[in-house]
Design an enzyme around this catalytic site. Sequence first.
Site, short mmCIF file in Angstrom:
data_model
loop_
_atom_site.label_atom_id
_atom_site.label_comp_id
_atom_site.label_asym_id
_atom_site.label_seq_id
_atom_site.Cartn_x
_atom_site.Cartn_y
_atom_site.Cartn_z
N ASP A 158 -27.28 -18.04 -63.20
CA ASP A 158 -27.28 -16.60 -63.52
C ASP A 158 -28.10 -16.26 -64.76
O ASP A 158 -27.78 -15.32 -65.50
CB ASP A 158 -25.83 -16.08 -63.68
CG ASP A 158 -25.00 -16.34 -62.45
OD1 ASP A 158 -25.58 -16.35 -61.36
OD2 ASP A 158 -23.77 -16.52 -62.59
N LYS A 164 -32.94 -15.63 -62.98
CA LYS A 164 -34.05 -16.25 -62.25
C LYS A 164 -34.63 -15.28 -61.21
O LYS A 164 -35.85 -15.22 -61.04
CB LYS A 164 -33.57 -17.52 -61.53
CG LYS A 164 -33.05 -18.59 -62.48
CD LYS A 164 -32.51 -19.78 -61.73
CE LYS A 164 -31.25 -19.50 -60.92
NZ LYS A 164 -30.05 -19.16 -61.70
N GLY A 180 -26.81 -16.13 -56.23
CA GLY A 180 -26.92 -14.68 -56.16
C GLY A 180 -28.02 -14.28 -57.12
O GLY A 180 -27.83 -14.37 -58.32
N HIS A 181 -29.16 -13.92 -56.58
CA HIS A 181 -30.32 -13.61 -57.42
C HIS A 181 -30.62 -12.11 -57.36
O HIS A 181 -30.90 -11.58 -56.28
CB HIS A 181 -31.55 -14.42 -56.97
CG HIS A 181 -31.36 -15.91 -57.13
ND1 HIS A 181 -32.29 -16.82 -56.73
CD2 HIS A 181 -30.36 -16.62 -57.71
CE1 HIS A 181 -31.86 -18.05 -57.02
NE2 HIS A 181 -30.69 -17.94 -57.61
N GLN A 208 -28.95 -21.96 -59.05
CA GLN A 208 -27.99 -22.54 -60.01
C GLN A 208 -28.70 -22.84 -61.34
O GLN A 208 -29.67 -22.17 -61.64
CB GLN A 208 -27.31 -23.79 -59.43
CG GLN A 208 -26.30 -23.51 -58.32
CD GLN A 208 -26.93 -23.25 -56.97
OE1 GLN A 208 -27.69 -24.07 -56.48
NE2 GLN A 208 -26.61 -22.14 -56.36
P1 GDP Z 1 -29.87 -15.42 -61.29
O1 GDP Z 1 -28.80 -16.01 -60.46
O2 GDP Z 1 -30.43 -16.37 -62.30
O3 GDP Z 1 -30.98 -14.78 -60.49
O4 GDP Z 1 -29.20 -14.25 -62.13
P2 GDP Z 1 -28.16 -13.13 -61.57
O5 GDP Z 1 -28.93 -12.16 -60.76
O6 GDP Z 1 -26.98 -13.78 -60.96
O7 GDP Z 1 -27.64 -12.53 -62.94
C1 GDP Z 1 -28.50 -11.95 -63.86
C2 GDP Z 1 -28.06 -10.51 -64.10
O8 GDP Z 1 -28.68 -10.03 -65.27
C3 GDP Z 1 -28.49 -9.55 -63.00
O9 GDP Z 1 -27.52 -8.55 -62.89
C4 GDP Z 1 -29.80 -8.98 -63.51
O10 GDP Z 1 -30.07 -7.68 -62.99
C5 GDP Z 1 -29.53 -8.91 -64.97
N1 GDP Z 1 -30.70 -9.08 -65.85
C6 GDP Z 1 -31.77 -9.91 -65.69
N2 GDP Z 1 -32.57 -9.85 -66.78
C7 GDP Z 1 -32.01 -8.97 -67.63
C8 GDP Z 1 -32.35 -8.49 -68.94
O11 GDP Z 1 -33.34 -8.88 -69.54
N3 GDP Z 1 -31.48 -7.60 -69.51
C9 GDP Z 1 -30.37 -7.14 -68.88
N4 GDP Z 1 -29.59 -6.27 -69.53
N5 GDP Z 1 -30.02 -7.56 -67.65
C10 GDP Z 1 -30.82 -8.47 -67.05
P1 IMO Z 2 -27.35 -18.77 -59.18
O1 IMO Z 2 -28.48 -19.32 -58.32
C1 IMO Z 2 -23.64 -19.55 -61.33
C2 IMO Z 2 -20.99 -22.63 -59.68
C3 IMO Z 2 -19.65 -22.18 -59.14
C4 IMO Z 2 -18.81 -23.41 -59.46
C5 IMO Z 2 -19.78 -24.54 -59.21
C6 IMO Z 2 -19.63 -25.19 -57.83
O2 IMO Z 2 -27.00 -17.37 -58.86
O3 IMO Z 2 -27.62 -19.02 -60.61
P2 IMO Z 2 -20.32 -24.41 -55.38
O4 IMO Z 2 -19.91 -23.23 -54.58
O5 IMO Z 2 -21.80 -24.50 -55.62
O6 IMO Z 2 -19.77 -25.70 -54.86
O7 IMO Z 2 -19.61 -24.19 -56.83
O8 IMO Z 2 -21.08 -24.00 -59.33
N1 IMO Z 2 -22.18 -21.94 -59.10
C7 IMO Z 2 -22.89 -21.02 -59.75
N2 IMO Z 2 -22.70 -20.43 -60.96
N3 IMO Z 2 -24.72 -19.24 -60.60
C8 IMO Z 2 -24.94 -19.82 -59.40
O9 IMO Z 2 -26.08 -19.63 -58.69
C9 IMO Z 2 -23.99 -20.74 -58.91
N4 IMO Z 2 -23.87 -21.46 -57.79
C10 IMO Z 2 -22.77 -22.22 -57.93
O10 IMO Z 2 -19.19 -21.02 -59.81
O11 IMO Z 2 -18.48 -23.42 -60.82
MG MG Z 3 -26.82 -15.60 -59.89
#
Ligand code: GDP
Ligand code: IMO
Ligand code: MG
Length: 421
Positions: free
Chosen positions: A12, A15, A39-40, A221
């Site tokens: 998270d 990415k 979840g991207h 991840q």
């Molecule tokens: P990922 O799994 O690495 O793609 O990240 P996620 O999408 O799960 O979580 C990142 C969250 O931060 C999302 O809700 C993005 O919209 C938000 N986000 C990304 N970059 C920024 C930033 O520079 N500032 C803020 N405030 N939010 C951001």
């Molecule tokens: P992105 O790509 C954050 C965590 C789960 C749990 C552990 C194992 O959005 O960054 P699993 O279901 O993979 O067997 O769970 O890994 N986890 C993540 N945490 N971002 C993710 O993906 C994750 N994918 C798995 O919360 O702790």
């Molecule tokens: Mg994510």
Amino acid sequence: MNLVVVGLQWGDEGKGKIIDYFARNADIIVRFQGGNNAGHTVVINSKKVIFHLIPSGILRKGKICAIGNGVVIDPKVLVEEIEVLKKEGIGVTSDNLKISFLSHIIMPYHRIIDSLREKRRIQKIGTTKRGIGPCYSDKIARCGIRVIDLIDPGKFSLKLRDNLREKNALFRKVYNFKGFSFKKIYQEYSYYGEVLKNFACDLVEFFYRMRKKRFLFEGAQGTFLDVDFGTYPFVTSSSTLWANSLVGSGASFLKIHKVLGVAKAYTTRVGEGPFPTEVKGKMENYFRKWGKEFGATTNRPRRCGWLDLVLLKRAVKLNNVTEIVITKLDVLDKVKEIKVCVGYRKGKRKLDAFPSDLEEISPIYAKVKGWQKSITSLRDYRLLPLSAKKYLEMIENYVKRKITFVSVGEAREAVIKKRQS
Ligand code: GDP
Ligand code: IMO
Ligand code: MG
């Protein structure tokens, strides 16, 4: 130029947003591990799109997206994702989505056992319950069902029958769960096979033909969720490091020119496991509120803490990172005094080597003055407040890599290209 984007923390890191940004200059965007535990998020014109399986580059016109052999595919989720994109006016066809014949399929019994096992455990992992671990287990145990098996009715029937013989006995005897009907699964998954057939191909040959194009590998991840180098057993079931980008896609003949490591300006983690810089109370609420720190897949509140430079330095090594992208710097806008972890202590002893596990580790903090103004609208590095620049320089000096981009908001355009010195 071939690029890999990986997360340097516990996932998270942002990415999805960074992939969307760099997809402009790529031809082929490839997922190489993980599944719909990811979840991207990409935010365009205030509209949020969350990708779980399809690479985040699909929003850019004329790009090819690919799902490699290292990914585990829940076909139900894939079909839903294609439908959502269709509603957004983005057509997903065999021209812009390619799926490896060799990717493994997440079956209903994988999802169920993920939940049942978690329920039984004394030491819980806090998985996403998407069936990721059980599907990878079957892959290694050589009883998995791959895309190429699913799209061949004869092979699929045989493999499903074989699996259910073992699984139904296990489910009934160990988990006191009723088991699965062959017919029901066969019917549902035959439909998915028909859909997947349109996208399935020999990715190795396809990538080889495309080898002069620009590849962008989308990590899922993060480094410390890696099955080998993460905080085991509180990890995911795949290798999340850059080195897996070629194995997980079959594009081993490519040269990787850059590895972009993405890190949040602070740290979050979802699920169980050690987290040395975790905060509770007021600061936890602050991060969660201003960073909107709720999981993009499970909506669970993310655990929050300060930036950990010891971990970041380790992640840079593990991923051969050439450049760093810092995201969510704007979330620190209102903090008076920012803490950064620059060392570890175990009991009274200061550690001088990276610990074999992170349990019972306490952080040693340095403090940086906060800038206490909004930076979200800034696009020029020179206009950043001095203390924000100092914070970024401190990161660079500690991990000995340059930060090339800074993200200051969730919107697609909220990116500052940092001038190189
Ligand atoms: P990922 O799994 O690495 O793609 O990240 P996620 O999408 O799960 O979580 C990142 C969250 O931060 C999302 O809700 C993005 O919209 C938000 N986000 C990304 N970059 C920024 C930033 O520079 N500032 C803020 N405030 N939010 C951001
Ligand atoms: P992105 O790509 C954050 C965590 C789960 C749990 C552990 C194992 O959005 O960054 P699993 O279901 O993979 O067997 O769970 O890994 N986890 C993540 N945490 N971002 C993710 O993906 C994750 N994918 C798995 O919360 O702790
Ligand atoms: Mg994510």
